[in-house]
Design a protein around this motif. Structure first.
Motif, PDB file in Angstrom:
ATOM      1  N   PHE A   1       0.834  -1.204   0.000  1.00 22.17           N
ATOM      2  CA  PHE A   1       0.000   0.000   0.000  1.00 22.17           C
ATOM      3  C   PHE A   1       0.872   1.260   0.000  1.00 22.17           C
ATOM      4  CE2 PHE A   1      -2.092   3.403   2.426  1.00 22.17           C
ATOM      5  CZ  PHE A   1      -3.207   3.618   1.623  1.00 22.17           C
ATOM      6  N   ALA A   2       0.587   2.172  -0.917  1.00 27.09           N
ATOM      7  CA  ALA A   2       1.300   3.464  -1.052  1.00 27.09           C
ATOM      8  C   ALA A   2       2.774   3.279  -1.418  1.00 27.09           C
ATOM      9  CB  ALA A   2       1.181   4.290   0.225  1.00 27.09           C
ATOM     10  N   SER A   3       3.125   2.142  -2.008  1.00 27.94           N
ATOM     11  CA  SER A   3       4.538   1.872  -2.307  1.00 27.94           C
ATOM     12  C   SER A   3       5.117   2.852  -3.326  1.00 27.94           C
ATOM     13  CB  SER A   3       4.705   0.433  -2.805  1.00 27.94           C
ATOM     14  OG  SER A   3       3.913   0.192  -3.953  1.00 27.94           O
ATOM     15  N   ARG A   4       4.305   3.296  -4.292  1.00 31.35           N
ATOM     16  CA  ARG A   4       4.837   4.231  -5.297  1.00 31.35           C
ATOM     17  C   ARG A   4       5.134   5.603  -4.692  1.00 31.35           C
ATOM     18  NH1 ARG A   4       0.569   3.403 -10.113  1.00 31.35           N
ATOM     19  NH2 ARG A   4      -0.784   3.044  -8.307  1.00 31.35           N
ATOM     20  N   ILE A   5       4.280   6.014  -3.752  1.00 28.49           N
ATOM     21  CA  ILE A   5       4.541   7.288  -3.071  1.00 28.49           C
ATOM     22  C   ILE A   5       5.779   7.158  -2.179  1.00 28.49           C
ATOM     23  CG2 ILE A   5       3.638   8.907  -1.355  1.00 28.49           C
ATOM     24  CD1 ILE A   5       0.845   8.288  -2.393  1.00 28.49           C
ATOM     25  N   LEU A   6       5.881   6.025  -1.472  1.00 30.32           N
ATOM     26  CA  LEU A   6       7.006   5.816  -0.559  1.00 30.32           C
ATOM     27  C   LEU A   6       8.332   5.730  -1.302  1.00 30.32           C
ATOM     28  CD1 LEU A   6       5.399   3.248   1.910  1.00 30.32           C
ATOM     29  CD2 LEU A   6       5.967   5.635   2.373  1.00 30.32           C
ATOM     30  N   SER A   7       8.319   5.228  -2.531  1.00 29.17           N
ATOM     31  CA  SER A   7       9.573   5.118  -3.293  1.00 29.17           C
ATOM     32  C   SER A   7      10.186   6.495  -3.538  1.00 29.17           C
ATOM     33  CB  SER A   7       9.324   4.393  -4.621  1.00 29.17           C
ATOM     34  OG  SER A   7       8.465   5.163  -5.461  1.00 29.17           O
ATOM     35  N   ASN A   8       9.339   7.525  -3.578  1.00 31.14           N
ATOM     36  CA  ASN A   8       9.855   8.897  -3.736  1.00 31.14           C
ATOM     37  C   ASN A   8      10.597   9.350  -2.476  1.00 31.14           C
ATOM     38  OD1 ASN A   8       8.688   9.119  -6.306  1.00 31.14           O
ATOM     39  ND2 ASN A   8       6.750   9.878  -5.465  1.00 31.14           N
ATOM     40  N   GLN A   9      10.313   8.674  -1.354  1.00 27.05           N
ATOM     41  CA  GLN A   9      11.008   8.955  -0.099  1.00 27.05           C
ATOM     42  C   GLN A   9      12.175   7.993   0.124  1.00 27.05           C
ATOM     43  OE1 GLN A   9      10.047  11.631   1.721  1.00 27.05           O
ATOM     44  NE2 GLN A   9       8.539  12.001   0.096  1.00 27.05           N
ATOM     45  N   ASN A  10      12.527   7.268  -0.920  1.00 32.74           N
ATOM     46  CA  ASN A  10      13.623   6.300  -0.861  1.00 32.74           C
ATOM     47  C   ASN A  10      13.292   5.100   0.037  1.00 32.74           C
ATOM     48  OD1 ASN A  10      16.035   5.573  -1.998  1.00 32.74           O
ATOM     49  ND2 ASN A  10      17.319   6.673  -0.524  1.00 32.74           N
ATOM     50  N   ILE A  11      11.988   4.781   0.118  1.00 36.85           N
ATOM     51  CA  ILE A  11      11.526   3.581   0.807  1.00 36.85           C
ATOM     52  C   ILE A  11      10.924   2.672  -0.258  1.00 36.85           C
ATOM     53  CG2 ILE A  11       9.968   2.636   2.557  1.00 36.85           C
ATOM     54  CD1 ILE A  11       9.994   5.402   3.887  1.00 36.85           C
ATOM     55  N   HIS A  12      11.580   1.582  -0.548  1.00 34.57           N
ATOM     56  CA  HIS A  12      11.207   0.729  -1.671  1.00 34.57           C
ATOM     57  C   HIS A  12      10.587  -0.576  -1.150  1.00 34.57           C
ATOM     58  CE1 HIS A  12      13.537   3.374  -4.331  1.00 34.57           C
ATOM     59  NE2 HIS A  12      14.404   3.421  -3.330  1.00 34.57           N
ATOM     60  N   ILE A  13       9.322  -0.812  -1.502  1.00 39.78           N
ATOM     61  CA  ILE A  13       8.619  -2.023  -1.100  1.00 39.78           C
ATOM     62  C   ILE A  13       8.402  -2.886  -2.335  1.00 39.78           C
ATOM     63  CG2 ILE A  13       6.518  -2.966  -0.067  1.00 39.78           C
ATOM     64  CD1 ILE A  13       6.202  -0.314   1.438  1.00 39.78           C
ATOM     65  N   VAL A  14       8.971  -4.081  -2.322  1.00 38.74           N
ATOM     66  CA  VAL A  14       8.832  -5.013  -3.448  1.00 38.74           C
ATOM     67  C   VAL A  14       7.951  -6.169  -2.984  1.00 38.74           C
ATOM     68  CG1 VAL A  14      10.023  -6.473  -5.112  1.00 38.74           C
ATOM     69  CG2 VAL A  14      11.105  -4.359  -4.314  1.00 38.74           C
ATOM     70  N   ALA A  15       6.738  -6.239  -3.566  1.00 40.66           N
ATOM     71  CA  ALA A  15       5.782  -7.243  -3.110  1.00 40.66           C
ATOM     72  C   ALA A  15       5.108  -7.986  -4.253  1.00 40.66           C
ATOM     73  CB  ALA A  15       4.722  -6.574  -2.232  1.00 40.66           C
ATOM     74  N   ASP A  16       5.532  -7.730  -5.495  1.00 38.72           N
ATOM     75  CA  ASP A  16       4.934  -8.439  -6.628  1.00 38.72           C
ATOM     76  C   ASP A  16       6.001  -8.720  -7.681  1.00 38.72           C
ATOM     77  OD1 ASP A  16       4.897  -6.214  -8.777  1.00 38.72           O
ATOM     78  OD2 ASP A  16       3.946  -5.266  -7.035  1.00 38.72           O
ATOM     79  N   VAL A  17       5.725  -9.671  -8.564  1.00 34.92           N
ATOM     80  CA  VAL A  17       6.720 -10.114  -9.546  1.00 34.92           C
ATOM     81  C   VAL A  17       6.987  -9.057 -10.616  1.00 34.92           C
ATOM     82  CG1 VAL A  17       6.246 -12.556  -9.188  1.00 34.92           C
ATOM     83  CG2 VAL A  17       4.928 -11.287 -10.894  1.00 34.92           C
ATOM     84  N   ASP A  18       6.079  -8.084 -10.774  1.00 37.64           N
ATOM     85  CA  ASP A  18       6.295  -7.051 -11.791  1.00 37.64           C
ATOM     86  C   ASP A  18       7.473  -6.148 -11.459  1.00 37.64           C
ATOM     87  OD1 ASP A  18       4.085  -7.999 -13.167  1.00 37.64           O
ATOM     88  OD2 ASP A  18       2.692  -6.614 -12.181  1.00 37.64           O
ATOM     89  N   SER A  19       7.911  -6.180 -10.185  1.00 40.55           N
ATOM     90  CA  SER A  19       8.973  -5.260  -9.762  1.00 40.55           C
ATOM     91  C   SER A  19      10.358  -5.908  -9.717  1.00 40.55           C
ATOM     92  CB  SER A  19       8.639  -4.704  -8.368  1.00 40.55           C
ATOM     93  OG  SER A  19       7.387  -4.066  -8.365  1.00 40.55           O
ATOM     94  N   ILE A  20      10.442  -7.194 -10.002  1.00 40.63           N
ATOM     95  CA  ILE A  20      11.717  -7.885  -9.757  1.00 40.63           C
ATOM     96  C   ILE A  20      12.832  -7.455 -10.709  1.00 40.63           C
ATOM     97  CG2 ILE A  20      10.571  -9.904  -8.767  1.00 40.63           C
ATOM     98  CD1 ILE A  20      11.098 -11.365 -11.385  1.00 40.63           C
ATOM     99  N   THR A  21      12.488  -6.945 -11.881  1.00 42.13           N
ATOM    100  CA  THR A  21      13.534  -6.520 -12.823  1.00 42.13           C
ATOM    101  C   THR A  21      13.846  -5.030 -12.715  1.00 42.13           C
ATOM    102  OG1 THR A  21      11.869  -6.208 -14.558  1.00 42.13           O
ATOM    103  CG2 THR A  21      12.977  -8.358 -14.457  1.00 42.13           C
ATOM    104  N   LYS A  22      13.294  -4.379 -11.686  1.00 44.29           N
ATOM    105  CA  LYS A  22      13.546  -2.954 -11.488  1.00 44.29           C
ATOM    106  C   LYS A  22      14.462  -2.784 -10.279  1.00 44.29           C
ATOM    107  CE  LYS A  22       8.854  -2.078 -13.130  1.00 44.29           C
ATOM    108  NZ  LYS A  22       7.498  -1.604 -12.768  1.00 44.29           N
ATOM    109  N   PRO A  23      15.755  -2.676 -10.490  1.00 45.41           N
ATOM    110  CA  PRO A  23      16.675  -2.620  -9.351  1.00 45.41           C
ATOM    111  C   PRO A  23      16.639  -1.270  -8.642  1.00 45.41           C
ATOM    112  CG  PRO A  23      17.877  -2.254 -11.370  1.00 45.41           C
ATOM    113  CD  PRO A  23      16.463  -2.574 -11.781  1.00 45.41           C
ATOM    114  N   ILE A  24      17.006  -1.312  -7.378  1.00 45.91           N
ATOM    115  CA  ILE A  24      17.259  -0.074  -6.628  1.00 45.91           C
ATOM    116  C   ILE A  24      18.750   0.194  -6.778  1.00 45.91           C
ATOM    117  CG2 ILE A  24      17.287   1.020  -4.365  1.00 45.91           C
ATOM    118  CD1 ILE A  24      14.946  -1.871  -4.892  1.00 45.91           C
ATOM    119  N   ILE A  25      19.098   1.324  -7.311  1.00 48.57           N
ATOM    120  CA  ILE A  25      20.500   1.636  -7.581  1.00 48.57           C
ATOM    121  C   ILE A  25      21.052   2.487  -6.440  1.00 48.57           C
ATOM    122  CG2 ILE A  25      22.145   2.680  -9.176  1.00 48.57           C
ATOM    123  CD1 ILE A  25      20.747   0.218 -10.287  1.00 48.57           C
ATOM    124  N   LEU A  26      22.046   1.942  -5.757  1.00 53.04           N
ATOM    125  CA  LEU A  26      22.739   2.689  -4.712  1.00 53.04           C
ATOM    126  C   LEU A  26      23.999   3.297  -5.305  1.00 53.04           C
ATOM    127  CD1 LEU A  26      22.634   0.440  -1.504  1.00 53.04           C
ATOM    128  CD2 LEU A  26      21.113   2.300  -2.144  1.00 53.04           C
TER     129      LEU A  26
END
Length: 392
Positions: free
Chosen positions: A99-124
């Protein structure tokens, strides 16, 4: 690159009908303290990775949700540059957690809970030339990739193939690490995990060979099953099978040179109530010689070695051990009990009931042995019985 790896928080866990929210609050405070200590040493953590099972069940209690909300809020307020990566585990509801994962990603909080996101890496990024690609695989339910992929090994392999294909085309020269929630064949489970019977849900660790570091969740013992694959384990003991085991967060440093290397240090978690399992005769616990001071604040299981059945053990021991949650007897000799009853019936044929033999038989029947205080109790019994006979 410095990472703090944990997982299997199981917020809202009920342990033998007792809430662990205060214990989990204390544990999360320690997690914040580790991040703060690193900041003070000017050696910041670049990311906090929570490898699944945030909650203990799909519909967590409100106090567990509030606890995690407060933790994430405090972490971002105190450490705004910290990247937080969270994946769903088999105990979580992926929809609720995301819930609200897209908004949280703007705060650098990344929630991965579905298979559609597995090829989208978080780049440090450490600087303009140093970066790390973090891929994440949440717990995969049967059919996550369609009916052709049903076993965990098949689904994880398909996920890895998709990730590596993406990496090859988008980040060919960037070191990559993986965060996932699964059970490797080389891993050692404990009683507190929801493990499938047999090996159908186990994954061979060899499929992770292309990743610099693999941060896993699911198994509750801290372990290093293969090369750069680590389970942080649960930060608290959630079964008596884990009693007495140390629990850790993992401090992971990845040197991102031409040949990336990994250094893992264990950060000890200090619980407010340790989980302890004790074994011995009931009498040793009922009349402790040293008052068992160390156990008064412990979440406790007692395993009795007595061969005779103990009557109402929890009610008798609870005043001594307030956090006693489990009492077990493993070797009850029922044939011995039957012989004792037969012998007692024979003694009752005697017209004089207050005999030493009868009392000895009674004590043997209750405890299975003659306890240390036998002589004192015997004298008291004979004295009371004698007075009773005189009155009659």
């Amino acid at each position: 690159m410095r990472l703090l790896h944990t997982g299997d928080l199981h917020l809202g866990k009920i342990f033998f009908e007792q809430s662990l929210i205060p214990d989990q609050q204390h544990m999360l405070n320690q997690l914040l303290q580790e991040i703060e200590a690193a900041e003070k040493q000017d050696n910041n953590f670049d990311a906090l990775i929570i490898a699944g099972d945030i909650y203990d069940r799909a519909v967590p209690p409100p106090e567990a949700v509030a606890l995690f909300d407060n933790f994430i809020t405090e972490a971002k307020n105190k450490f705004p540059k910290l990247t937080i990566i969270i994946i769903s585990g088999n105990h979580d509801s992926s929809r609720r957690l995301s819930f609200a994962s897209r908004i949280l990603s703007n705060q650098n909080i990344h929630i991965v809970a579905d298979v559609d996101s597995i090829t989208k890496p978080i780049i440090l990024k450490k600087d303009q030339e140093t970066e790390l690609a973090i891929y994440a695989i949440p717990f995969l339910q049967t059919g996550s990739f369609g009916k052709d992929f049903l076993r965990q090994q098949e689904m994880i392999q398909e996920a890895i193939n998709k990730i590596l294909f993406h990496k090859k085309n988008n980040y060919p020269n960037t070191p990559a690490m993986l965060c996932a929630h699964l059970f490797t064949k080389q891993g050692k489970p404990s009683d507190s995990e929801r493990i499938f019977i047999g090996s159908a849900e186990q994954v061979d660790s060899s499929i992770f060979k292309d990743f610099t570091y693999v941060a896993l969740g699911h198994l509750h013992r801290c372990q290093n099953p293969s090369h750069n694959i680590w389970y942080s384990g649960s930060p608290l003991a959630y079964s008596f099978d884990e009693a007495g085991e140390d629990k850790f967060f993992l401090d992971v440093t990845i040197d991102l040179q031409k040949e990336p290397s990994v250094d893992v240090k264990k950060l000890l978690v200090k619980p407010i109530r340790p989980v302890i399992r004790l074994t011995g005769n009931f009498e040793d616990f009922y009349r402790p010689k040293n008052n068992n001071i160390d156990y008064k604040n412990a979440i406790l299981e007692i395993i009795s070695t007595d061969s005779t059945l103990i009557e109402n053990p929890m009610a008798r021991l609870k005043p001594i051990y307030p956090n006693l949650l489990s009492f077990r007897q493993e070797k009850i000799n029922f044939s011995s009990n039957n012989e004792s009853i037969k012998h007692r019936k024979e003694l009752l044929q005697d017209n004089k009931l207050a005999t030493e033999k009868l009392f000895a038989s009674f004590i043997q029947d209750i405890y299975g042995y003659i306890p240390e205080y036998y002589e004192q109790e015997k004298d008291l019994f004979l004295e009371i019985a004698s007075k009773k006979e005189d009155q009659e």
